[in-house]
Motif scaffolding. Sequence first.
Motif, PDB file in Angstrom:
ATOM      1  N   LYS A  86      31.728  46.060  26.907  1.00 34.00           N
ATOM      2  CA  LYS A  86      32.628  45.008  27.307  1.00 34.00           C
ATOM      3  C   LYS A  86      34.200  45.332  26.545  1.00 34.00           C
ATOM      4  O   LYS A  86      35.239  44.372  26.700  1.00 34.00           O
ATOM      5  N   HIS A  87      34.410  46.328  26.280  1.00 36.09           N
ATOM      6  CA  HIS A  87      35.820  46.765  25.612  1.00 36.09           C
ATOM      7  C   HIS A  87      36.912  46.400  26.776  1.00 36.09           C
ATOM      8  O   HIS A  87      38.047  46.119  26.043  1.00 36.09           O
ATOM      9  N   ARG A  88      36.537  46.675  27.879  1.00 33.09           N
ATOM     10  CA  ARG A  88      37.636  46.438  29.016  1.00 33.09           C
ATOM     11  C   ARG A  88      38.071  44.897  29.277  1.00 33.09           C
ATOM     12  O   ARG A  88      39.225  44.461  29.213  1.00 33.09           O
ATOM     13  N   LEU A  91      39.965  43.839  25.861  1.00 31.39           N
ATOM     14  CA  LEU A  91      41.241  44.173  25.494  1.00 31.39           C
ATOM     15  C   LEU A  91      42.164  43.755  26.649  1.00 31.39           C
ATOM     16  O   LEU A  91      43.493  43.582  26.389  1.00 31.39           O
ATOM     17  N   PHE A  92      41.733  43.384  28.036  1.00 27.78           N
ATOM     18  CA  PHE A  92      42.419  43.007  28.967  1.00 27.78           C
ATOM     19  C   PHE A  92      42.153  41.641  29.722  1.00 27.78           C
ATOM     20  O   PHE A  92      42.572  41.330  30.832  1.00 27.78           O
ATOM     21  N   PHE A  97      40.342  44.158  37.403  1.00 32.36           N
ATOM     22  CA  PHE A  97      39.811  45.453  36.737  1.00 32.36           C
ATOM     23  C   PHE A  97      40.250  46.698  37.141  1.00 32.36           C
ATOM     24  O   PHE A  97      40.654  47.614  36.500  1.00 32.36           O
ATOM     25  N   HIS A 100      43.813  47.916  35.524  1.00 32.18           N
ATOM     26  CA  HIS A 100      43.693  47.843  34.150  1.00 32.18           C
ATOM     27  C   HIS A 100      44.919  48.804  33.428  1.00 32.18           C
ATOM     28  O   HIS A 100      45.458  48.887  32.268  1.00 32.18           O
ATOM     29  N   TRP A 101      45.164  50.023  34.299  1.00 30.20           N
ATOM     30  CA  TRP A 101      46.055  50.859  33.720  1.00 30.20           C
ATOM     31  C   TRP A 101      47.492  50.315  33.436  1.00 30.20           C
ATOM     32  O   TRP A 101      48.227  50.699  32.854  1.00 30.20           O
ATOM     33  N   LEU A 104      47.650  48.525  30.229  1.00 30.73           N
ATOM     34  CA  LEU A 104      47.425  49.714  29.044  1.00 30.73           C
ATOM     35  C   LEU A 104      48.846  50.203  29.165  1.00 30.73           C
ATOM     36  O   LEU A 104      49.478  50.717  27.892  1.00 30.73           O
TER      37      LEU A 104
ATOM     38  N   SER B  52      31.702  41.992  33.152  1.00 30.38           N
ATOM     39  CA  SER B  52      32.243  42.797  32.306  1.00 30.38           C
ATOM     40  C   SER B  52      33.467  43.568  32.860  1.00 30.38           C
ATOM     41  O   SER B  52      34.325  44.335  32.570  1.00 30.38           O
ATOM     42  N   GLN B  53      33.690  43.142  34.614  1.00 32.90           N
ATOM     43  CA  GLN B  53      34.948  43.448  35.005  1.00 32.90           C
ATOM     44  C   GLN B  53      35.858  42.629  35.523  1.00 32.90           C
ATOM     45  O   GLN B  53      36.774  42.542  36.396  1.00 32.90           O
TER      46      GLN B  53
END
Lengths: 447, 343
Positions: A86-88, A91-92, A97, A100-101, A104, B52-53
């Motif tokens: 789940k870190h993405r 964090l975002f 999805f 995400h860059w 970042l 999750s996405q």
Amino acid sequence: MAVSDTATESAAIGPPPATTGFLGWMRKNLFSNVWNTLLTIVCAYLIIRIVPPLVSWLFLDATWGEAAPQQCRAAEGACWAFVTEKHRVILFGRYPFLEHWRPLLGICVLLTVVLTSCFRRCWRPWIALVWIGGLGAFFVLMFGGDVPIGLRAAAAAAAGAFLIATLRSSGSTRSLLFGATALFALLALAAGPIFRVIDGVLNAAFGTGPLLAGATGIWFEIPTGLGFVSTSLWGGLPLTLLLSILGIVVAFPLAILLALGRRSKMPLIRMFCVGYIEVIRGVPLISLLFVGSFLLPLFLPRGVEISDLLRAQVAIIGFSAAYLAEVIRGGLQAIPRGQFEAADALGLSYWQKMAKIVLPQAITIVIPPIVNTFIGLFKDTSLVSIVSLTDLLLATKDIALADVDWRAFYAEGYAFIALIYFVFCFFMSKYSQYLERQFETGRQKRR
Amino acid sequence: MKKLAIAAATVVAGALAAGPALAGKDLDTIKKRGSLVCGVNTGLAGFSIADSQGRWTGIDVDVCRAVAAAIFGDANKVQFKPTSAQQRFTALQSGEIDVLSRNTTWTLTRDAAQGMVFTGVTFYDGQGFMVAKKLGVKSAKELDGAEICVQSGTTTELNLTDFLKANNLSKAKAIVFEKIEEAVSAFFAGRCQAYTTDASGLASTRSKDAKNPDDYVILPELISKEPLGPAIRRGDEELFAIVKWALYAMVEAEEYGVSRANVDQMKTSPNPGIKRLLGVDEKNDMGKLLGLKADWAYQIIKQVGNYGDVYERNVGPKTPLKLERGLNALWSKGGLQYAPPVR
């Protein structure tokens, strides 16, 4: 030679064994009296009870890397696989999805700007341009879409020009020029929302339709080639950082003005500043967020939409400005009267006196409480989750932990964001110590 | 603090509701904007939750997609706006969102006095009981003398007291906990013989928090009514009709056996009802009457699915929530989901 004999003898014998080495150290520091002994035993018991299970939960029995929730459930220890999975979203947040860059890179830009500003040798006028550029880059990355760059660039250039003029001028023109700088900087950063609000109000009053926002269209726009992402999708760490960094950076100059205003000899200004500070300090931040989120939309004319993010950001800035103002006022009061009189005797204007003599001393005195306020503010940004802005906390709570498969692992989720918060707060605390050493504010009481 | 905010919001809302309503403008705004803004929950499994996405899933989310599919022919033209329980009504009244689809219970007060109207029921929820299987209890009325874990300060607690009084279960005792997690862990630790909360919550608790879900049963009685559905602002009859009939079309489609999987084959069906629904029959253009394209319902079913598809995908027995259809089955199968005829 009895005297020397005894001396040799005692040297040969040495001190009693119980006062040297490890045993001696223990005796001196841990078991010097009954209370110390008792405390030592209690602490040792607690350490033995707490530390080994914690270490095995955190590390030894933990599930690392990628794993299914069932594997985690079977394991005894922490489920770090939850963070891997789940870190993405933590964090975002809900930011698209595949993009995400962008957040970042945005975070990297923001942190670079902040770190650059930390070095004393970078405290030059050009740092203002670094900030305008950095924030501009951050917003371009986060928003994407077509950036109406013409207007912003013009406003930013004007702000830069006025800034340089401000620094070269003196006396009463200086404050005028400074005001112009601030105005254009604000325009460069927030032209869109400002124009939309003015348009909405005019439209409600006179039915004029989009005037200014329409006019921004004639400025040329640079297509970034990136998909447009509205602020309602922003979340996680970029949101937390944006709210706190802008909260600090914008609130700081406001706070200086408020603190000076509170000590001003002009009654109107003084009354305004006192009133503002007392009202804002008298209510909790959460109520300001509520007002911004619940009441403001009902009073705005229909069609005027200010994003939740901007409303929360303004509330945070206004709130921290009031708190900081009182901290800075403390510093101002610590400056001896002689300093003011000396400055007056030199024939300095009010702003010269403040900028060159009083404020540099006052602010160095109050570095610790200022950083204290910053740290508090950084953590207070998590309150925006109350108004459904997906900051780190809400992203963890309502996206990552709302997944039924993973919801059992809340301890791991909260531990992960606690670590993130700690890293930032610890950095701020260390930086304040560095600043104090730089300015030797501790010189009166060197330990 | 929360109560204060709610009170303030209610007062303002009341004042707003009394003011003149703007008629028909909302649909124009939506069409002009090119997307529907839908207020959803910040995160509730099965109803509206980002995975999750970061993709939204859930029944409430699919309702928004269905309305967008009807209006634009594209289920993706939705902007989801997560709202908290306190925020949701203000967001709707102030025009920040067009549709509120956020597990909101339809009640008279909300329908009549808060400047909003409900368009239908997407999920019939209600308060139920869970007990350990080994007790052999088959009905909630056998709970006399039992200790029942419940969260304090909620309507759940009041409903429980009412139920016990009404059914003469004077020996049963409510054990109240401040937090829902405490109530759950106390129940699984054996502190109480029964645990009560909304049925959808019971099912997810059983499947996720119990060591062995098969050791527990959910009793058949529901002791309160919690019909959840989407709502819109008052004053736009056109939008009201579209949201209402988007829901009905999904139910109607399930009744006719038209699903996401077979909707294209069904286009050639000789059944006049299906023809009308899918807009194949040009003489009976139902979409036109709603101000939509003829294939409005086809787009809903093709891109989102019929009611059964949506239910099974988000909360049904094959999902982690494992909710049986129960009250949410079609009327023809013993449930309450019933659509007026599309004709």
